[in-house]
Design an enzyme around this catalytic site. Structure first.
Site, PDB file in Angstrom:
ATOM      1  N   ASN A   1      42.203  38.767  33.871  1.00 20.47           N
ATOM      2  CA  ASN A   1      42.722  38.240  32.610  1.00 20.47           C
ATOM      3  C   ASN A   1      43.840  39.180  32.178  1.00 20.47           C
ATOM      4  OD1 ASN A   1      43.247  37.391  30.035  1.00 20.47           O
ATOM      5  ND2 ASN A   1      41.222  37.866  29.208  1.00 20.47           N
ATOM      6  N   TRP A   2      45.063  38.718  32.343  1.00 21.75           N
ATOM      7  CA  TRP A   2      46.199  39.609  32.064  1.00 21.75           C
ATOM      8  C   TRP A   2      46.497  39.707  30.571  1.00 21.75           C
ATOM      9  CZ3 TRP A   2      50.326  38.154  36.399  1.00 21.75           C
ATOM     10  CH2 TRP A   2      49.745  38.365  37.661  1.00 21.75           C
ATOM     11  N   LYS A   3      45.827  38.885  29.778  1.00 24.29           N
ATOM     12  CA  LYS A   3      46.018  38.892  28.316  1.00 24.29           C
ATOM     13  C   LYS A   3      47.519  38.800  27.987  1.00 24.29           C
ATOM     14  CE  LYS A   3      41.612  41.212  27.839  1.00 24.29           C
ATOM     15  NZ  LYS A   3      40.724  42.083  27.083  1.00 24.29           N
TER      16      LYS A   3
ATOM     17  N   HIS B   1      37.195  33.336  24.682  1.00 26.95           N
ATOM     18  CA  HIS B   1      37.270  34.800  24.789  1.00 26.95           C
ATOM     19  C   HIS B   1      37.051  35.411  23.401  1.00 26.95           C
ATOM     20  CE1 HIS B   1      38.735  38.832  25.501  1.00 26.95           C
ATOM     21  NE2 HIS B   1      38.558  38.591  26.791  1.00 26.95           N
TER      22      HIS B   1
ATOM     23  N   GLU C   1      38.487  37.709  21.939  1.00 22.40           N
ATOM     24  CA  GLU C   1      39.734  37.931  21.187  1.00 22.40           C
ATOM     25  C   GLU C   1      40.177  36.644  20.503  1.00 22.40           C
ATOM     26  OE1 GLU C   1      41.789  39.723  24.489  1.00 22.40           O
ATOM     27  OE2 GLU C   1      40.411  41.422  24.343  1.00 22.40           O
TER      28      GLU C   1
ATOM     29  N   GLU D   1      30.696  38.944  28.238  1.00 19.61           N
ATOM     30  CA  GLU D   1      31.580  40.043  27.862  1.00 19.61           C
ATOM     31  C   GLU D   1      31.086  40.661  26.548  1.00 19.61           C
ATOM     32  OE1 GLU D   1      35.669  39.523  29.977  1.00 19.61           O
ATOM     33  OE2 GLU D   1      35.809  38.873  27.899  1.00 19.61           O
TER      34      GLU D   1
ATOM     35  N   GLY E   1      37.884  46.707  26.717  1.00 19.44           N
ATOM     36  CA  GLY E   1      39.026  47.585  26.465  1.00 19.44           C
ATOM     37  C   GLY E   1      38.651  48.933  25.870  1.00 19.44           C
TER      38      GLY E   1
ATOM     39  N   SER F   1      35.471  46.549  30.545  1.00 20.41           N
ATOM     40  CA  SER F   1      35.713  47.854  31.181  1.00 20.41           C
ATOM     41  C   SER F   1      35.187  47.926  32.613  1.00 20.41           C
ATOM     42  CB  SER F   1      35.127  48.994  30.332  1.00 20.41           C
ATOM     43  OG  SER F   1      35.749  49.018  29.061  1.00 20.41           O
TER      44      SER F   1
ATOM     45  N   GLY G   1      40.053  42.888  32.648  1.00 22.55           N
ATOM     46  CA  GLY G   1      41.234  43.018  31.802  1.00 22.55           C
ATOM     47  C   GLY G   1      42.142  44.112  32.329  1.00 22.55           C
ATOM     48  N   GLY G   2      42.010  45.304  31.769  1.00 18.33           N
ATOM     49  CA  GLY G   2      42.904  46.421  32.095  1.00 18.33           C
ATOM     50  C   GLY G   2      43.089  46.670  33.588  1.00 18.33           C
TER      51      GLY G   2
HETATM   52  P1  13P Z   1      38.811  45.099  29.935  1.00 18.40           P
HETATM   53  O1  13P Z   1      38.504  44.992  31.405  1.00 18.40           O
HETATM   54  O2  13P Z   1      40.183  45.636  29.653  1.00 18.40           O
HETATM   55  O3  13P Z   1      37.724  45.791  29.189  1.00 18.40           O
HETATM   56  O4  13P Z   1      38.858  43.586  29.374  1.00 18.40           O
HETATM   57  C1  13P Z   1      37.815  42.734  29.658  1.00 18.40           C
HETATM   58  C2  13P Z   1      38.179  41.382  29.207  1.00 18.40           C
HETATM   59  O5  13P Z   1      38.274  41.109  28.018  1.00 18.40           O
HETATM   60  C3  13P Z   1      38.442  40.356  30.223  1.00 18.40           C
HETATM   61  O6  13P Z   1      38.540  39.103  29.661  1.00 18.40           O
END
Ligand code: 13P
Length: 255
Positions: free
Chosen positions: A10-12, A96, A98, A168, A174, A214, A235-236
């Site tokens: 997920n590149w956000k 998600h 977010e 999640e 994050g 994470s 994510g990251g």
């Molecule tokens: P991180 O891997 O950066 O914690 O993000 C997870 C995430 O929200 C994937 O959708």
């Protein structure tokens, strides 16, 4: 193993289309022929088409990060399932945390999106998970149950195997604070039991439940070896080719 592992990035809100092209070109070279793990990349809308072109002929699949449930119309700033399908998108992240937190998405709204995605041959990656306060007050399983039941309302048994669930925990996203394998497996097994209630055992055994929050190459092998953890929503660590390909290799190594 009846469930093939799935690693989704997920590149956000990261990467211009030229940055996205550079990253996906590296991924295609490194893992584009992988067949023992399903790989999905979810760039921002502005890069979907170029990334889709770059993965043509590889085993990497395209995912979006959101969509609207209506087919078309006066919804400024929104994108429909049909628009995503027209550029060969296969997956869409829905619900998600977010989106729930910053954009006020409710369980009922997410449910409409899940149904619209399935109707349009898109596979939803449906995200659920508790906040830190909810975990500390002992309501993790209740929160996940409420989200899952509301978000999957009206999904038919026929289409249920097209759904991917992502657990999640919001406090792990994050933050560098990963859930312990026991914490994650407990919730994954609970989600599987809910799926059994909703769709029956045979279907529930086929649905993939990803962990997100994470996840990194260092902690992935232990998480991915748990019975009900069928992959990761990253994510990251998905923003850099090296760490994402290492995660894919970890998933491939789990027997
Ligand atoms: P991180 O891997 O950066 O914690 O993000 C997870 C995430 O929200 C994937 O959708």
């Amino acid at each position: 193993m009846i469930r093939k592992k799935l690693i989704a990035g997920n590149w956000k809100m990261n990467k211009t289309s030229s940055d996205a092209t550079a990253l996906v070109t590296e991924l295609v070279a490194e893992v584009g022929r992988t067949s023992d793990v399903d790989i999905v990349v979810c760039p921002p809308f502005t890069s979907l088409e170029v990334v889709g072109k770059a993965i043509e002929g590889s085993s990497i699949k395209l995912g979006a990060q959101n969509m609207h449930h209506e087919a078309s119309g006066a919804y400024t700033g929104e994108i429909s399932a049909a628009m995503l399908r027209a550029i060969f998108t296969n997956y869409v992240i829905l619900g998600h945390s977010e989106r729930r937190t910053y954009f006020g998405e409710t369980d009922a709204f997410i449910n409409k999106k899940v149904l619209a995605a399935l109707k349009n041959q898109l596979k939803p990656i449906l995200c659920v998970g508790e906040t830190l306060a909810e975990r500390e007050s002992g309501s993790t399983l209740k929160v996940v149950q409420t989200q899952l039941e509301a978000n999957l309302e009206g999904v038919s048994k026929d289409l249920a195997t097209n759904v991917v669930i992502a657990y999640e925990p919001v406090w792990a996203i994050g933050t560098g604070k990963v859930a312990t394998t026991e914490q994650a497996q407990e919730v994954h097994a609970f989600i599987r039991s809910l799926l059994v209630k909703l769709f029956g055992d045979a279907i529930a055994q086929k649905v993939r439940i990803l962990y997100g929050g994470s996840m990194k190459p260092a902690n992935a092998p232990e998480l991915l070896s748990q019975k009900d953890i069928d992959g990761g929503l990253i994510g990251g660590a998905a923003l850099e080719a090296r760490s994402f390909t290492d995660l894919i290799k970890s998933a491939a190594a789990v027997k």
